[in-house]
Design an enzyme around this catalytic site. Structure first.
Site, PDB file in Angstrom:
ATOM      1  N   THR A 373       0.872  -1.161   0.000  1.00 34.82           N
ATOM      2  CA  THR A 373       0.000   0.000   0.000  1.00 34.82           C
ATOM      3  C   THR A 373       0.914   1.216   0.000  1.00 34.82           C
ATOM      4  OG1 THR A 373      -1.513  -1.312   1.322  1.00 34.82           O
ATOM      5  CG2 THR A 373      -1.907   1.029   1.327  1.00 34.82           C
ATOM      6  N   ASN A 393      -2.889  -3.802  -2.862  1.00 34.10           N
ATOM      7  CA  ASN A 393      -2.801  -4.879  -1.877  1.00 34.10           C
ATOM      8  C   ASN A 393      -1.386  -5.427  -1.828  1.00 34.10           C
ATOM      9  OD1 ASN A 393      -3.796  -6.345   0.237  1.00 34.10           O
ATOM     10  ND2 ASN A 393      -4.468  -8.062  -1.025  1.00 34.10           N
ATOM     11  N   ASP A 415      -8.334  -9.601   0.521  1.00 31.70           N
ATOM     12  CA  ASP A 415      -8.678  -8.952   1.788  1.00 31.70           C
ATOM     13  C   ASP A 415     -10.042  -9.389   2.318  1.00 31.70           C
ATOM     14  OD1 ASP A 415      -6.366  -7.628   2.294  1.00 31.70           O
ATOM     15  OD2 ASP A 415      -7.069  -5.640   1.738  1.00 31.70           O
ATOM     16  N   GLY A 465       1.328  -1.055   4.702  1.00 30.95           N
ATOM     17  CA  GLY A 465       1.865  -2.108   5.549  1.00 30.95           C
ATOM     18  C   GLY A 465       0.915  -3.240   5.873  1.00 30.95           C
ATOM     19  N   GLY A 466      -0.194  -3.373   5.122  1.00 31.45           N
ATOM     20  CA  GLY A 466      -1.099  -4.486   5.395  1.00 31.45           C
ATOM     21  C   GLY A 466      -1.612  -4.453   6.819  1.00 31.45           C
TER      22      GLY A 466
END
Length: 562
Positions: A373, A393, A415, A465-466
């Protein structure tokens, strides 16, 4: 002993108003405007727009499109994101331009006949992509708040794509590291690859992307969601057995949503509502630790780390059960943010030992019905602020490029919960609230945030950073508010992360001293070393109106101001 996973070393170099400086140097006290984002060329584009009379929204639109060219790992027109906006007069709004599941999506679409999740299907196939939202989001933001002409905001990205730009050592390494996958997933195409390996200083030109951007420049939203670009996207889907249709593109619309607002001591926190989980989680975390003397415990000391980890454990357990797209699921926002509820969640916390995640489930309350991201922060000379987190993503998304159009497809469908209890690529567990349904937006951890102090703009912050996005923003905010670090120090400080499951604390190398590690391990915490956690880009606004940027040294992130 602390377990070693993988280490990434970074040598940061930042662009500061046309000059090169190291990340350890604080930014100059600019007063007319600032952009902090993932790539120097894009930061410069944003400031140039403001110099021409554009406002923060104009700059945000220009930066979004520029990042789609110069930061292909995460910048995009084939993905989506979230925006938190605060006008100079204090009025606030949030824009949800998150991708949506195609109309033909099914809850079990990534499962085999036996109900097992098929590895990789939600990551590197045409079925991995949600309907893109970035172009519509920027178009809607500009229509509501923009000042300059749309075409003038997209033109810099067209120029960067057509003329090319100089790539950094980090981008060269990323392109080279993904070369085999680009070739495997894009037979007959030659995007992002060349005869030899990429090296620092090479020029990356993207002619097909330039053409796509020129159509968006000339036709606005229709330049992407209909006509030539839409036809190429649909053709790409059909060739790869994907399910995004022309109707899906035509029917996509971003949504203006009411911001989630909370307090931390004397600070007002303005952040993103669902389908982002980040805003609710951040406010829960802040309230969970508010009554404890963190500043006395000290930065990254055993007591402060333990407290923050235990708060994170409980918050991520709630995220797993309760968070999803509010247009499809009754997200209990008010209940999750009630101080009494959060206090109850922390009531069994003790400094004596770790609380096993097996003993922590999501909370209950009356009335409930059952890591790529990129982020950028902008402040203009009037004092308006934009905090945007946008994504494909995974790094380079699905790594599939739309033939003839030159842009990458996202893999945001990962996600969703492919199956209740089965983790996604970030190890996050989900359930019914985040199940796959046609036209539904997938849950996100993105946490674009704006903070006020005394009714005045104080901080603009966010990160990629998820699953680590929420905890990275949390720690940077604490670094400023409790540990009195300047913006660059707060962004550059080493971080740690816990997300309930797996029951381990991920720690950047050098974040904790040996004695802190020993104390935490004796209390039952499993610590694992990992590479970088987040890439925060933030702006701090001083009482005199001067702007102090913090660009993350973990990437090519840059500060540009005037």
């Amino acid at each position: 002993m602390i377990k070693k996973l993988y280490i990434i070393y970074c040598l940061p170099v930042l662009l500061l108003a046309g000059q090169i400086c190291t990340a350890q140097q604080a930014s100059s006290p600019y007063k007319k405007g600032m952009v902090v984002c993932a790539y120097p060329d894009a930061a410069k584009v944003g400031v140039d727009i403001m110099k021409k009379g554009g406002n923060a929204i104009d700059a945000a639109v220009a930066v979004q499109f520029a990042l789609a060219v110069v930061h292909p790992t995460a910048g995009n027109i084939g993905g989506g994101g979230f925006m938190v906006y605060r006008a100079a007069d204090g009025k606030i709004n949030t824009l949800d331009y998150r991708e949506k599941a195609p109309s033909a999506a099914k809850e079990n679409m990534y499962q085999d006949a036996c109900g097992n999740v098929i590895k990789g299907m939600s990551l590197t196939t045409h079925l991995a992509s949600g309907v893109p939202g970035s172009v519509d989001g920027m178009f809607e933001a500009h229509k509501k708040y923009g000042k300059l002409k749309w075409a003038d905001l997209v033109q810099p990205a067209v120029d960067l794509a057509a003329k090319g730009f100089i790539i950094t050592e980090r981008l060269a390494a990323s392109l080279n590291g993904t070369r085999a996958e680009f070739m495997r997933l894009n037979p007959g195409k030659h995007y992002f690859i060349k005869d030899s390996l990429w090296k620092k200083g090479d020029i990356l030109k993207q002619e097909d992307l330039a053409h796509t951007l020129s159509l968006i420049r000339d036709r606005g939203r229709d330049g992407f969601y209909s006509g030539d670009v839409a036809a190429k996207l649909v053709a790409e889907m059909q060739a790869g057995k994907g399910i995004i249709t022309a109707e899906d593109l035509k029917n996509y619309h971003s949504v203006w949503r009411t911001p989630v607002i909370g307090k931390y001591k004397s600070y007002k926190i303005i952040t993103m509502p669902p389908p982002s989980s980040g805003g609710i989680a951040l406010l829960q975390l802040l309230h969970s630790v508010e009554k404890y003397p963190l500043s006395r415990y000290g930065h990254n000391r055993d007591s402060s780390v333990q407290l923050m980890v235990e708060a994170e454990r409980r918050v991520y357990a709630d995220r797993s059960k309760y968070l999803g797209d509010p247009d499809f699921y009754n997200v209990p926002v008010d209940s999750l943010l009630k101080p009494a509820y959060i206090d109850t969640r922390m009531s069994n916390f003790t400094f004596a030992h770790a609380t096993p995640s097996s003993e922590v489930s999501s909370g209950t309350f009356v009335g409930y019905e059952s890591d790529q991201t990129t982020h950028f922060s902008i402040v203009d000379k009037q004092g308006a602020a934009v905090s945007i987190t946008t994504t494909l993503n995974g790094s380079f998304g699905s790594k599939i490029v739309v033939g003839g159009a030159g842009f990458l497809l996202n893999n945001e469908m990962d996600d969703f919960s492919s199956k209740p209890g089965v983790p996604n690529m970030y190890g996050l567990i989900g359930g019914k609230a985040n199940s796959i349904q046609p036209n539904k937006r997938m849950l996100s951890s993105m946490t674009p945030t704006i903070i006020e102090k005394g009714g005045k703009l104080f901080m603009v912050v966010g990160t990629p950073g998820g699953s680590t996005i929420i905890t990275s923003v949390f720690q940077v905010v604490m670094n400023v508010l409790e540990y009195k670090q300047n913006m660059q120090e707060a962004v550059g400080s080493k971080r740690f992360h816990h997300q309930w499951l797996p029951d381990e604390v991920a720690v950047e190398r050098g974040a904790l001293t040996d004695d802190v590690i020993q104390v935490l391990e004796q209390k039952g915490y499993k610590l694992v070393t990992r590479g970088s956690v987040g890439r925060v880009d933030a702006i701090l606004i001083h009482p005199d109106g001067s702007l102090e940027g913090g660009a993350d040294p973990r990437g090519d992130d840059s500060i540009s101001g005037w």
